[in-house]
Design a protein around this motif. Sequence first.
Motif, PDB file in Angstrom:
ATOM      1  N   UNK A  69     -35.737  51.325  35.912  1.00 57.77           N
ATOM      2  CA  UNK A  69     -34.518  50.656  35.455  1.00 57.77           C
ATOM      3  C   UNK A  69     -33.297  51.562  35.672  1.00 57.77           C
ATOM      4  N   UNK A  70     -33.427  52.827  35.305  1.00 60.55           N
ATOM      5  CA  UNK A  70     -32.307  53.759  35.452  1.00 60.55           C
ATOM      6  C   UNK A  70     -31.908  53.925  36.917  1.00 60.55           C
ATOM      7  N   UNK A  71     -32.890  54.043  37.797  1.00 61.67           N
ATOM      8  CA  UNK A  71     -32.579  54.185  39.215  1.00 61.67           C
ATOM      9  C   UNK A  71     -31.909  52.925  39.753  1.00 61.67           C
ATOM     10  N   UNK A  72     -32.386  51.768  39.302  1.00 61.07           N
ATOM     11  CA  UNK A  72     -31.776  50.510  39.737  1.00 61.07           C
ATOM     12  C   UNK A  72     -30.335  50.394  39.252  1.00 61.07           C
ATOM     13  N   UNK A  73     -30.057  50.856  38.028  1.00 57.68           N
ATOM     14  CA  UNK A  73     -28.676  50.848  37.535  1.00 57.68           C
ATOM     15  C   UNK A  73     -27.804  51.750  38.404  1.00 57.68           C
ATOM     16  N   UNK A  74     -28.319  52.926  38.769  1.00 53.70           N
ATOM     17  CA  UNK A  74     -27.562  53.828  39.634  1.00 53.70           C
ATOM     18  C   UNK A  74     -27.268  53.224  40.994  1.00 53.70           C
ATOM     19  N   UNK A  75     -28.286  52.621  41.613  1.00 52.00           N
ATOM     20  CA  UNK A  75     -28.087  51.992  42.931  1.00 52.00           C
ATOM     21  C   UNK A  75     -27.098  50.835  42.850  1.00 52.00           C
ATOM     22  N   UNK A  76     -27.257  50.008  41.794  1.00 51.66           N
ATOM     23  CA  UNK A  76     -26.389  48.837  41.662  1.00 51.66           C
ATOM     24  C   UNK A  76     -24.952  49.241  41.337  1.00 51.66           C
ATOM     25  N   UNK A  77     -24.773  50.260  40.509  1.00 47.93           N
ATOM     26  CA  UNK A  77     -23.420  50.709  40.158  1.00 47.93           C
ATOM     27  C   UNK A  77     -22.666  51.175  41.385  1.00 47.93           C
ATOM     28  N   UNK A  78     -23.392  51.777  42.340  1.00 51.46           N
ATOM     29  CA  UNK A  78     -22.752  52.248  43.566  1.00 51.46           C
ATOM     30  C   UNK A  78     -22.104  51.113  44.352  1.00 51.46           C
ATOM     31  N   UNK A  79     -22.612  49.898  44.161  1.00 48.65           N
ATOM     32  CA  UNK A  79     -22.070  48.716  44.828  1.00 48.65           C
ATOM     33  C   UNK A  79     -20.602  48.484  44.470  1.00 48.65           C
ATOM     34  N   UNK A  80     -20.216  48.902  43.274  1.00 50.69           N
ATOM     35  CA  UNK A  80     -18.863  48.625  42.776  1.00 50.69           C
ATOM     36  C   UNK A  80     -17.938  49.832  42.877  1.00 50.69           C
ATOM     37  N   UNK A  81     -18.391  50.876  43.567  1.00 50.51           N
ATOM     38  CA  UNK A  81     -17.592  52.098  43.692  1.00 50.51           C
ATOM     39  C   UNK A  81     -17.103  52.257  45.128  1.00 50.51           C
ATOM     40  N   UNK A  82     -15.950  52.896  45.311  1.00 53.19           N
ATOM     41  CA  UNK A  82     -15.431  53.088  46.666  1.00 53.19           C
ATOM     42  C   UNK A  82     -16.272  54.079  47.462  1.00 53.19           C
ATOM     43  N   UNK A  83     -16.082  54.065  48.778  1.00 48.21           N
ATOM     44  CA  UNK A  83     -16.785  55.005  49.645  1.00 48.21           C
ATOM     45  C   UNK A  83     -16.422  56.436  49.255  1.00 48.21           C
ATOM     46  N   UNK A  84     -17.413  57.291  49.190  1.00 49.56           N
ATOM     47  CA  UNK A  84     -17.160  58.681  48.807  1.00 49.56           C
ATOM     48  C   UNK A  84     -16.877  58.867  47.337  1.00 49.56           C
TER      49      UNK A  84
ATOM     50  N   UNK B   4     -23.066  58.350  46.612  1.00 51.46           N
ATOM     51  CA  UNK B   4     -22.156  58.714  45.525  1.00 51.46           C
ATOM     52  C   UNK B   4     -22.391  60.160  45.116  1.00 51.46           C
ATOM     53  N   UNK B   5     -21.325  60.943  44.990  1.00 54.53           N
ATOM     54  CA  UNK B   5     -21.417  62.311  44.483  1.00 54.53           C
ATOM     55  C   UNK B   5     -21.536  62.281  42.961  1.00 54.53           C
ATOM     56  N   UNK B   6     -22.399  63.111  42.420  1.00 53.43           N
ATOM     57  CA  UNK B   6     -22.660  63.130  40.985  1.00 53.43           C
ATOM     58  C   UNK B   6     -22.313  64.497  40.403  1.00 53.43           C
ATOM     59  N   UNK B   7     -21.486  64.498  39.374  1.00 54.31           N
ATOM     60  CA  UNK B   7     -21.150  65.703  38.620  1.00 54.31           C
ATOM     61  C   UNK B   7     -21.970  65.680  37.329  1.00 54.31           C
ATOM     62  N   UNK B   8     -22.888  66.614  37.168  1.00 53.67           N
ATOM     63  CA  UNK B   8     -23.725  66.668  35.974  1.00 53.67           C
ATOM     64  C   UNK B   8     -23.007  67.482  34.894  1.00 53.67           C
ATOM     65  N   UNK B   9     -22.626  66.799  33.812  1.00 49.60           N
ATOM     66  CA  UNK B   9     -21.890  67.457  32.730  1.00 49.60           C
ATOM     67  C   UNK B   9     -22.820  68.045  31.681  1.00 49.60           C
ATOM     68  N   UNK B  10     -24.106  67.669  31.704  1.00 54.01           N
ATOM     69  CA  UNK B  10     -25.048  68.177  30.723  1.00 54.01           C
ATOM     70  C   UNK B  10     -24.888  67.479  29.381  1.00 54.01           C
ATOM     71  N   UNK B  11     -25.199  68.195  28.297  1.00 55.51           N
ATOM     72  CA  UNK B  11     -25.118  67.625  26.953  1.00 55.51           C
ATOM     73  C   UNK B  11     -23.658  67.598  26.507  1.00 55.51           C
ATOM     74  N   UNK B  12     -23.125  66.391  26.385  1.00 54.36           N
ATOM     75  CA  UNK B  12     -21.737  66.197  25.955  1.00 54.36           C
ATOM     76  C   UNK B  12     -21.655  64.944  25.088  1.00 54.36           C
ATOM     77  N   UNK B  13     -20.705  64.875  24.156  1.00 59.80           N
ATOM     78  CA  UNK B  13     -20.466  63.620  23.443  1.00 59.80           C
ATOM     79  C   UNK B  13     -19.963  62.544  24.400  1.00 59.80           C
ATOM     80  N   UNK B  14     -20.191  61.288  24.034  1.00 57.88           N
ATOM     81  CA  UNK B  14     -19.662  60.187  24.850  1.00 57.88           C
ATOM     82  C   UNK B  14     -18.151  60.299  25.048  1.00 57.88           C
ATOM     83  N   UNK B  15     -17.355  60.587  24.005  1.00 56.16           N
ATOM     84  CA  UNK B  15     -15.914  60.721  24.228  1.00 56.16           C
ATOM     85  C   UNK B  15     -15.548  61.887  25.139  1.00 56.16           C
TER      86      UNK B  15
END
Length: 444
Positions: A20-35, A64-75
């Motif tokens: 499910x998580x991988x599918x969300x990642x793939x599908x979200x990329x559909x709505x993001x610009x190139x790069x 899609x490039x991914x920046x891993x922020x680690x453990x952070x609050x949602x805000x």
Amino acid sequence: MLFGTDGARGVANEELTIDVAMAIGRAAAEYLPSGARVVLGRDTRVSSPMLEAALTAGLTARGVDVFLAGIVPTPALSFLIRHYRADAGVMISASHNPPEYNGIKLLDGQGRKWEPEQERLLEEVMTRTEWSYTRHVGQVWHHEGIAVEAYRRYLLGIFAGRIPPLSIVMDVAHGAATETAPAVLQQLGAKVMVLHAEPLGERINQGSGATHPDVLRQHVLAQGADLGLSFDGDADRVIAVDGQGRIVDGDEILYTLGTGLHMRGQLPHNLVVATVMSNLGLEQALDRQGIRLMRTPVGDRWVAKAMAEHGATLGGEQSGHIIIKQWTETGDGLLTGLELLAELDRRDMTLAEAVAPVERFPQVLHNVRLPAPLTGPWQRIPGLSALVEEATRDLGDQGRVLIRPSGTEPLLRIMLEGRDVDQIEAWAHRLTTVVRDALESAKA
């Protein structure tokens, strides 16, 4: 339906799997610009790194490039999206839910939650059995530690010199606030005692945090502290306790901040936004100060939407999600707690004194389990609308009736509020009986 009132949520490895998580990642990329670039944050849950890896794979597989922020609050993630000039963000957290749950929240380039319609369309894309890939694979950037420090510096920059040197007990619920709240309060000069301070995902929210404020209350009284602040697992909400041991919820925090802004002429349209769950006592207390309360459906996304549409700068929920538009687009428990402390210092008041004008009306809540989620409006339940009208007339301006389906479970929630506890309990019983009788008749 995968997405509910606050993103996708479920028990890890049951409803919320790596597929499910991988599918969300793939599908979200559909709505993001190139790069595009996306910032990923997570809370301390044991399953969060697993889901982070799956989301990262789904996003990078589609460029899609991914920046891993680690453990952070949602805000903090909301801030980091803007900080990194990213196109979107994904938060892995089940907020206040028990440790076995997890969730995935999608945020836009401004740090705001995706609209329900966007989530619905994403679910449709997720059902594809075939995906198109190119040779371009997105990169992964490790910003763990760096990202959370940027958020801490942001808060210190806002509140330096504004926080009184109070003694504060803080409950961080073994969650994401462990990485931010204690260090920020201490650097601002507060004397801090921290409860449930270890980032233990297997114990997140268990008997601790914003959903268990009695734990904080006991320690505030035992320590003789000035006040206490309690956060949930992803630290987007805060509940306080005053020096007398009285629990101060989101309604009373809204009152304190709203009246402060109003006194300084900084509350546009004399308007505060809250949900239908906010206590009638808040509405009446604000009205006495010349401030109007606008109500929305339950969910901080609806509060944020109403604030944007009506030009409001302050809104929130009784549960402690507070949006302070001057600083953020989403609920931020730590920022709200700091703004509350700054407001007390500005007025030279204790928390108990600041919230004293709010007279909380008693509330009665009955949950009726349905055989399945409600597909139509509750007004179709035979006899219910007429009885609601009768109860509303009987309560007058000293009470109200609220009926709403749960956004996460097959439940109909029946809430009554009023000065007379016996009166509202009697009406709650009658309304609940009508619903149960209707369900029994439908079975026959």
